[in-house]
Design a protein around this motif. Structure first.
Motif, short mmCIF file in Angstrom:
data_model
loop_
_atom_site.label_atom_id
_atom_site.label_comp_id
_atom_site.label_asym_id
_atom_site.label_seq_id
_atom_site.Cartn_x
_atom_site.Cartn_y
_atom_site.Cartn_z
N ASN A 33 -68.70 -67.22 -77.00
CA ASN A 33 -68.93 -66.05 -76.14
C ASN A 33 -69.56 -64.89 -76.89
O ASN A 33 -69.27 -63.72 -76.63
CB ASN A 33 -67.62 -65.57 -75.52
N ALA A 34 -70.42 -65.23 -77.88
CA ALA A 34 -71.02 -64.16 -78.70
C ALA A 34 -71.77 -63.17 -77.81
O ALA A 34 -71.68 -61.95 -78.00
CB ALA A 34 -71.98 -64.77 -79.71
N ILE A 59 -70.81 -59.22 -77.95
CA ILE A 59 -71.77 -58.24 -78.48
C ILE A 59 -72.26 -57.34 -77.36
O ILE A 59 -72.35 -56.11 -77.49
CB ILE A 59 -72.92 -58.96 -79.19
N GLY A 60 -72.53 -57.96 -76.22
CA GLY A 60 -72.96 -57.16 -75.06
C GLY A 60 -71.91 -56.13 -74.68
O GLY A 60 -72.21 -54.96 -74.43
N ILE A 105 -71.85 -53.29 -77.13
CA ILE A 105 -72.98 -52.36 -76.94
C ILE A 105 -72.69 -51.43 -75.77
O ILE A 105 -72.87 -50.21 -75.86
CB ILE A 105 -74.29 -53.15 -76.73
N ILE A 106 -72.20 -52.00 -74.67
CA ILE A 106 -71.88 -51.17 -73.51
C ILE A 106 -70.80 -50.15 -73.88
O ILE A 106 -70.89 -48.97 -73.53
CB ILE A 106 -71.40 -52.04 -72.33
N PHE A 107 -69.81 -50.62 -74.65
CA PHE A 107 -68.73 -49.72 -75.07
C PHE A 107 -69.27 -48.56 -75.90
O PHE A 107 -68.94 -47.40 -75.67
CB PHE A 107 -67.70 -50.52 -75.88
#
Lengths: 129, 285
Positions: free
Chosen positions: A3-4, A8-9, A12-14
């Motif tokens: 589930n990389a 990572i997505g 980034i949103i965080f």
């Protein structure tokens, strides 16, 4: 890593959300000018200590004065800048020159979002009332 | 390692005992320190010992002088006036009838001229003040230099322990914000805020500037005399050696330092007629 993409997505949103106030201010915010401190209305140019020191440490000086006067019963302060003696009194010495509390004290304190409780008891000079 | 439930409980029990014993030792070690440095409340016999003599002979019933003296103090120190709202009352100096002021004397038949005699009451600045002992924050303490029972309103947390401890009712508590109840704010002196205890400080801020206390200054005829008890030549000592004085609730051992002259004006007449001439006005009313 499983589930990389999701992890990572998500990170980034965080990060974007966390730093959003900075982005928002950079893009749409109006710049805030640091407050300009008013000089004393009576034209006095000499403070108890140097201006830079007073700007940074006036709260420490006032605390020291308070303890000296109330707890030790001493009232004379000798300036390390010019050797002059001052009465350690907020309302008599400080406000004698800085009689414009709204323009002098409050402007900076509001900008810095600090609310010292001096004026809960001490009386501000008449002009400001 | 052979670990059993029994073995684990043994070790756990031993560690609890060890920890408790260790912390008890640490606590005992630190306990001895404050005991040594704790201040004692012994009366100051050296240096200045400020005290007050109030001459009851010079006050008559409904004397306008009383209000003048009280107002002089209360305006100087921004003391709020709550009018008839006695629940919130704040006072530094106030008149009370003689019998009430000295009820612990248990007078049965009070001398005529003392009946209902207005008696000014204020903080007694005791040599052995019970109020300072109970303060949890050291917001009130006895000044060693001159014996004034001082207050630090910055530090008062409003627990009112001192109000309870004072046997003279000299301390008032600000149940509400006093500012709206102060008619003429004096910017040279702070007010108090809600939740702070206040009382007379013998005008220490005026003494520091070489002035007499406000109530003394408001007197026309030396009704109140202020001075140093340790100075044998002071006016206050002369009065004490010359006249009969009493103090409030002396049996409590607080050693109050406000003295009241209760000399009989008639005996005065016999002894020193010259003195009475100036006194007459006060005693007739």
């Amino acid at each position: 890593m499983r589930n990389a993409g999701m992890i990572i997505g998500g990170l980034i949103i965080f990060l974007i959300l966390m730093t959003s106030p900075i982005w928002y201010n950079a893009l749409f915010g109006t710049s805030v000018e640091p407050p300009k401190v008013e000089s004393p209305p009576n034209g006095s140019t000499e403070c108890v200590e140097q201006v830079e020191y007073m700007r940074a440490f006036h709260m420490d000086l006032l605390n020291e004065w308070r303890d000296k006067v109330v707890r030790d019963g001493t009232r004379d302060y000798v300036s390390t800048t010019n050797g002059r003696a001052f009465d350690m009194s907020l309302s008599r010495t400080c406000m004698d020159c800085h009689s414009n509390k709204a323009d002098f004290c409050d402007r900076c304190h509001t900008y810095m979002a600090v609310s010292p409780y001096c004026w809960d008891c001490h009386v501000e000079p008449k002009e400001a009332l | 390692m052979d670990s059993s439930r029994r073995g684990f409980l043994k070790i756990a029990g031993l560690s609890v005992i060890g920890a408790a014993g260790g912390s008890a030792l640490v606590a005992r070690g630190s306990e001895t320190e404050p005991a040594e440095s704790s201040h004692d409340d012994a009366p100051a016999s050296q240096g200045t010992r400020l005290a007050m003599v109030i001459d009851l002979r010079k006050f008559s019933k409904n004397d306008p002088q009383l209000k003048r003296i009280v107002d002089a103090c209360h305006t100087t120190h921004n003391v709020p006036d709550f009018g008839d709202d006695t629940k919130n009352e704040v006072k530094w100096i106030w008149p009370e009838e003689f019998e009430t002021a000295f009820h612990s004397q248990e007078f049965h038949y009070v001398r005529d001229d003392l009946q209902g005699k207005p008696t000014l009451l204020l903080c007694n600045h005791c040599d052995n003040p019970p109020c300072t002992r109970v303060c949890p924050t050291q917001a009130t303490w006895k000044r060693e230099a001159d014996g004034i029972v001082m207050m630090d309103w910055h530090r008062c947390i409003g627990c009112r322990y001192c109000v309870v401890a004072c046997p003279y009712g000299s301390r008032s508590f600000n149940f509400t914000d006093p500012r709206p109840h102060i008619e003429n704010l004096d910017p040279a002196f702070p007010t108090r805020m809600r939740g702070v205890v206040e009382k007379c400080t013998f005008c220490e801020e005026r003494l520091a500037r070489g002035l007499q206390p406000a109530c003394v200054e408001a007197c026309d005829n030396d009704e109140i005399v202020f001075g140093d008890l340790n100075d044998p030549d002071s006016k206050i000592r002369q009065l004490l050696s010359e006249f009969m004085t009493i103090r409030r609730k002396p049996g409590l051992g607080t050693q109050p330092e406000v003295y009241y002259i209760v000399e009989d004006p008639r005996s005065m007449q016999e002894m020193a007629p010259a003195v009475v001439v100036s006194e007459e006005g006060g005693n007739h009313a």
